[in-house]
Design a protein around this motif. Structure first.
Motif, PDB file in Angstrom:
ATOM      1  N   ARG A   3       0.842  -1.200   0.000  1.00 26.11           N
ATOM      2  CA  ARG A   3       0.000   0.000   0.000  1.00 26.11           C
ATOM      3  C   ARG A   3       0.880   1.254   0.000  1.00 26.11           C
ATOM      4  O   ARG A   3       2.048   1.191   0.350  1.00 26.11           O
ATOM      5  N   GLU A  52       2.208   4.941   1.173  1.00 27.44           N
ATOM      6  CA  GLU A  52       2.297   5.810   2.346  1.00 27.44           C
ATOM      7  C   GLU A  52       2.063   7.251   1.898  1.00 27.44           C
ATOM      8  O   GLU A  52       2.794   7.764   1.063  1.00 27.44           O
ATOM      9  N   GLN A  71      -0.571   8.756   6.261  1.00 23.84           N
ATOM     10  CA  GLN A  71      -1.519   8.116   7.184  1.00 23.84           C
ATOM     11  C   GLN A  71      -0.855   7.090   8.086  1.00 23.84           C
ATOM     12  O   GLN A  71      -1.510   6.543   8.976  1.00 23.84           O
ATOM     13  N   THR A 112       0.429   4.120   7.293  1.00 24.35           N
ATOM     14  CA  THR A 112       0.199   2.728   6.916  1.00 24.35           C
ATOM     15  C   THR A 112       1.504   1.948   6.765  1.00 24.35           C
ATOM     16  O   THR A 112       1.578   0.757   7.074  1.00 24.35           O
ATOM     17  N   LEU A 138       1.602  -1.423   8.808  1.00 23.39           N
ATOM     18  CA  LEU A 138       1.716  -2.716   8.127  1.00 23.39           C
ATOM     19  C   LEU A 138       3.025  -3.408   8.499  1.00 23.39           C
ATOM     20  O   LEU A 138       3.065  -4.625   8.694  1.00 23.39           O
ATOM     21  N   THR A 152      -4.828   2.134  -2.346  1.00 25.90           N
ATOM     22  CA  THR A 152      -4.762   2.693  -0.999  1.00 25.90           C
ATOM     23  C   THR A 152      -5.801   3.788  -0.882  1.00 25.90           C
ATOM     24  O   THR A 152      -5.589   4.916  -1.280  1.00 25.90           O
ATOM     25  N   SER A 197      -9.681   3.926   3.583  1.00 24.42           N
ATOM     26  CA  SER A 197      -9.147   3.493   4.886  1.00 24.42           C
ATOM     27  C   SER A 197      -9.001   1.972   4.946  1.00 24.42           C
ATOM     28  O   SER A 197      -9.265   1.341   5.955  1.00 24.42           O
ATOM     29  N   GLY A 222      -6.108   0.253   4.022  1.00 25.70           N
ATOM     30  CA  GLY A 222      -4.721  -0.202   4.022  1.00 25.70           C
ATOM     31  C   GLY A 222      -4.471  -1.326   4.993  1.00 25.70           C
ATOM     32  O   GLY A 222      -3.878  -2.342   4.661  1.00 25.70           O
ATOM     33  N   ILE A 223      -4.948  -1.162   6.209  1.00 25.24           N
ATOM     34  CA  ILE A 223      -4.706  -2.176   7.227  1.00 25.24           C
ATOM     35  C   ILE A 223      -5.894  -3.114   7.354  1.00 25.24           C
ATOM     36  O   ILE A 223      -5.738  -4.328   7.434  1.00 25.24           O
ATOM     37  N   ASN A 234      -4.640  -6.955   6.648  1.00 22.70           N
ATOM     38  CA  ASN A 234      -3.955  -7.384   7.874  1.00 22.70           C
ATOM     39  C   ASN A 234      -3.733  -8.884   7.924  1.00 22.70           C
ATOM     40  O   ASN A 234      -2.705  -9.358   8.396  1.00 22.70           O
ATOM     41  N   GLY A 257     -11.112   1.010   9.688  1.00 23.06           N
ATOM     42  CA  GLY A 257     -10.137   1.992   9.220  1.00 23.06           C
ATOM     43  C   GLY A 257     -10.115   3.204  10.138  1.00 23.06           C
ATOM     44  O   GLY A 257     -11.032   3.423  10.929  1.00 23.06           O
TER      45      GLY A 257
END
Ligand code: FES
Ligand code: FES
Lengths: 725, 158
Positions: free
Chosen positions: A64, A66, A69, A71, A75, A112, A115, A117-118, A122, A688
């Motif tokens: 993703r 950056e 934010q 991330t 991550l 990305t 919200s 990304g994670i 995950n 997110g």
């Protein structure tokens, strides 16, 4: 030092001593988030996510983007958590979209936004870390000829527990890389996390404090030329005529390129020369039919939609129309939310080199794979013949998911085969050619029963659909379900929390010629203003306290209720505010997270609004880095309140009127309220954090402004309202 | 050829007279820590020190700067990233995307050089740079930490 030689030949100063940042002739992104090609290629990877060098340096791959934010750090924490590596030795790099394509998308989705990304990656990134750890432990056990069960990994060291023998990851990586990856990969219970869930500092801070962080706009390459572009300011218009000779006569100018039928670019030795020469083109536009459109014509179209017979239904319970007919009391109001521009601090830019059989692009992008597709399309090549190198973003907010600037850069570079060309938009170009937050209006009608309970609610949204504007093939039977973000029944994109027996939320789609896009927070932003301000109006009509009124309707929504209660308690709801200050509340669910805010404002006699303090709560399920979540919450208020207090893109003659920050003002430090964040992960889900809080910023403040003045602002931005007393 | 004194060195540059100092620094000198944000003196991303004064370099033509004036850019703020503000920025994780931060730091450094113990109102009134990511509260806390005046944590407003 090639670059310096070439720069000197063009009569520029030799800059080696001053800059000292040229590597292999290219100023490439440094520190965190380099591209793989520039970093760990020499060391074999343990798996796609993890490379460990002989000196124990752990390189974690981040798919993703950056953009501020956090991330990249979050991550990396998730991978490192499962990898059991020494966090102090972690660095990161971006796999390229071309590598992802060549390896059957081993890194999954690069996009990305939303919200996601994670919350959406995950599981597989944690599995990447866990699988690498299992292989490292296996390699050690095999080397010692002992059972794996006797070995334990911690801080980049595998220990054979019975004998106390140890091996470092750096010693094991090569053997581990040769093993067959495990298929059964158990993940740690978040309750046992020791690195994830902790407020560790960001990995990318130092380079951002000394000017060494390289953004797309900073790239230089040997022989590179610079371009600036001007697209027809009236959306849909075309180039009619221009004076190329006048621009070519200007210093440093090498070429004038028409891009499509609507834009002209000047390519010069420096960007300043290119940008200055645009004026010399004396472009005459064929503005086309949209030139007659304005904010007034758009408002009239939206007003018509508020009363239209036909609309798409997004949420329905009982029979709202019938219940409104028999209500003891009805309340009605119309709200408006204007266009907004993303206005990332770094303007759009991309650097491209085109050759007959290969095209490469370096760019800040929120979606490297979409950039690759755009590059291939504009280059007239197959994606396999193209590559995109991601560079840190000077802000994204949704704007850099749209690939217009990549297409333009490639189209310009194509006219100069073999020469790298960096296209940078001026701020004016960036303001006039955004993908704007959609414009909508909403008419709300509430019906109360004799006890003042909300028996029926009809929300009619009228206005623009983002999906219709950017990807009409994704509409389902003409419906854009994302219009109902925050208002739909269930789902991670926003569950409507209030229990209202008769509910109808529908959308009369009225699209404009102004191109819409995903703007941080997207449709939750206006939907939260409409709903949460109107709920305050209804509470007033019912003679009830706004907090108690909400609580009674949130009995079936415990997570909504928990964040609301948290801000009410910490914000001091029900206790006297400091002299002259007044409070307002808002809560909503969006992007999988539950958020609420309590704002404290004062309004001076001349109508000036001061937001003193915000208490904000977020329940994101799992909190990977509470410190970064707090930073996102703070930033969300700056972004959301900039829109609420100042932000408005208006249209005249078919074009955007605001060309720079002097007419599109931003919140600055002087206006920034104190933000007290409550991060309250309740576990069991992944939400997110980059966007949802934006949605509660405006309604909490507008509700507080009402408490202060008795004036209900239903049309944003607030600066347009008369709050004088 | 014009001569400029940048970060303690005298350098020669060749650019049209009307070229803003920002673009001379970025394109002729190859120092890209100083950023372009608006070009109209609104955002402060391009802030450098001109004889110690925070100056928006996008609005200053090359012809208006002489060799006698000392220009300091973010690259010259400290030799080892050890200006008190840089240390505070790292300690508080101030930057998000980071794009505005060179300008923020240069504006803050000029403030502290002139007013080593600024009040919160001084800081809010003087550092007028735009940060679209919204790092303002950490910028405030970072300046207070560097000045040794902080009673507040990130996110707080006194
Ligand atoms: S770029 Fe100079 S103030 Fe914005
Ligand atoms: S940190 Fe992104 S603009 Fe300030």
């Amino acid at each position: 030092m090639n670059a310096i030689a070439k720069l000197s030949r063009r009569g520029f100063l030799s800059v080696s001593a001053v800059a000292g940042a040229f590597t292999l002739g290219i100023r490439a992104p440094m520190a965190q988030g380099q591209n793989i090609a520039a970093a760990g290629a020499a060391t074999p990877e343990v798996n796609a996510w993890v490379v460990i060098k002989p000196d124990d340096t752990v390189v974690i791959r981040i798919a993703r983007s950056e953009m501020g934010q956090g991330t990249l750090t979050g991550l990396a924490q998730l991978v490192a958590e499962e990898l059991d590596c020494d966090w102090a030795k972690v660095t990161t790099e971006y796999p390229t979209p071309g590598q992802n394509l060549a390896r059957s998308r081993v890194w999954g989705d690069f996009s990305t936004g939303g919200s996601r990304g994670i919350r959406e990656s995950n599981e597989y990134v944690r599995k990447g870390g866990a699988a690498a750890r299992m292989m490292l432990v296996q390699a050690a056990a095999t080397g010692w000829n002992v059972p794996v069960s006797e070995c334990k990994a911690a801080a980049s060291v595998v220990t054979h527990q019975p004998s106390g023998r140890t091996m470092r990851y750096g010693q094991l990586a090569e053997a581990a890389a040769k093993l067959t990856p495990p298929t059964d990969i158990p993940l740690r219970n978040p309750a046992e996390w020791h690195l994830a869930g902790k407020p560790v500092p960001r990995l990318d801070t130092i380079a951002k404090t000394n000017g060494s962080q390289v953004y797309g706009i900073d790239l230089t390459m040997p022989g590179m030329l610079n371009a600036s572009i001007r697209d027809c300011p009236v959306f849909g218009g075309k180039v009619k005529s221009f004076d190329a000779a006048a621009a070519l006569a200007r210093p440093g100018v090498r070429k004038v390129v028409q891009v499509g039928d609507s834009a002209l670019a000047v390519v010069a030795e420096t960007w300043w020369q290119a940008n200055s020469a645009l004026d010399a083109l004396s472009i005459v536009w064929d503005e086309g039919p949209n030139a007659s459109l304005s904010s007034e014509t758009i408002a009239a179209m939206l007003t018509e939609g508020l009363g239209a017979a036909e609309a798409f239904i997004g949420n329905k319970a009982g029979d709202a129309r019938a219940a409104l007919g028999r209500a003891a009391k009805t309340v009605e109001a119309v709200y408006n939310f204007p266009f907004q521009n993303h206005a990332t601090m770094e303007p759009m830019n991309a650097t491209a080199i085109w050759k007959a059989d290969r095209c490469e692009v370096w760019c800040p992008t929120q979606n490297g794979e979409a950039s690759l597709a755009a590059c291939a399309e504009a280059a007239g090549l197959r994606p396999q013949q193209c590559e995109v190198h991601k560079v840190h973003l000077g802000g994204g907010f949704g704007r850099r998911g749209w690939q217009d600037y990549v297409r333009q850069a490639v189209a310009i570079a194509k006219e100069m085969p073999g020469t790298p060309v960096k296209l940078v938009w001026s701020r004016e170009e960036d303001m006039l050619h955004g993908r704007y937050h959609p414009i909508t209006a909403c008419k709300l009608t509430a019906g109360l029963d004799a006890e003042g309970r909300l028996e029926a609610l009809h929300m009619r949204i009228s206005g623009q659909s983002i999906i219709a504007g950017i990807a009409p093939q994704m509409l389902q039977g003409g419906v854009d379900s994302r219009v109902f973000q925050g208002l739909a029944q269930g789902g991670a994109e926003g569950a409507f929390g209030y229990g209202i027996p008769n509910l109808l939320i529908d959308h009369a789609m009225r699209n404009t010629h102004v191109p819409p896009g995903f703007w941080r927070g997207v449709n939750v932003n206006q939907n939260a203003v409409y709903l949460e301000c109107f709920i305050d109006e209804v509470a007033l009509a019912a003679g009830k306290d706004p907090l108690e009124f909400r609580r009674a309707m949130l009995r079936g929504a415990p997570k909504h209720l928990a964040v609301l209660n948290a801000v009410a308690e910490k914000g001091g709801w029900g206790t006297p505010a400091p002299a002259g200050r007044h409070r307002g509340l808002a809560a909503i669910m969006g992007y999988g997270s539950y958020v609420a805010a309590c704002a404290e404002v004062s309004v001076a006699a001349d109508g000036e609004v001061t937001v003193h303090r915000i208490v904000a709560a977020t329940d994101p399920g799992h909190a990977v880095n509470p410190q970064q979540i707090a930073a996102q919450i703070e930033g969300s208020f700056a972004y959301g309140l900039t829109a609420a207090l100042h932000g408005e893109i208006t249209i005249k003659g078919g074009r955007v009127e605001q060309e720079n920050f002097d007419t599109y003002p931003m919140m600055r430090l002087a206006e920034m309220p104190a933000v007290e964040s409550i991060v309250m992960p309740s576990g069991g889900f992944w939400g997110g954090v980059g966007e949802p809080t934006i949605a509660v910023a405006a309604p909490a403040v507008l509700n507080a402004v009402f408490a202060a003045t008795g004036k209900r602002v239903r049309s944003l931005p607030l600066k347009a309202a008369d709050l004088k007393t | 050829m014009a001569k400029l004194n940048v970060n303690g060195r005298v350098v020669e540059v060749q650019a049209e007279d009307d070229t803003p100092l920002l673009w001379v620094i970025r394109e002729q000198l190859g120092m890209t820590g100083t950023k372009y944000g608006c070009g109209v003196a609104q955002c402060g991303a391009c802030t450098v020190h001109l004889d110690g004064v925070a100056t928006r370099s996008c609005a200053l033509p090359l012809s208006a700067v002489t060799e006698a004036q000392k220009i300091v850019t973010i690259e010259g703020l400290s030799p080892n990233n050890d200006h008190p503000l840089q240390k505070a920025w790292v300690a508080l994780d101030v930057p998000q995307c980071g794009y505005c931060q060179s300008g923020m730091l240069m504006a803050a450094a000029a403030l502290l050089a002139e007013n080593p113990k600024p009040s919160e109102a001084d800081i809010r009134g003087t550092v007028t740079n735009i940060c679209r990511c919204g790092t303002y509260n950490r910028v405030l806390a970072g300046i207070q930490q560097a000045a040794g005046t902080n009673a507040t944590s990130p996110g707080a407003r006194g």
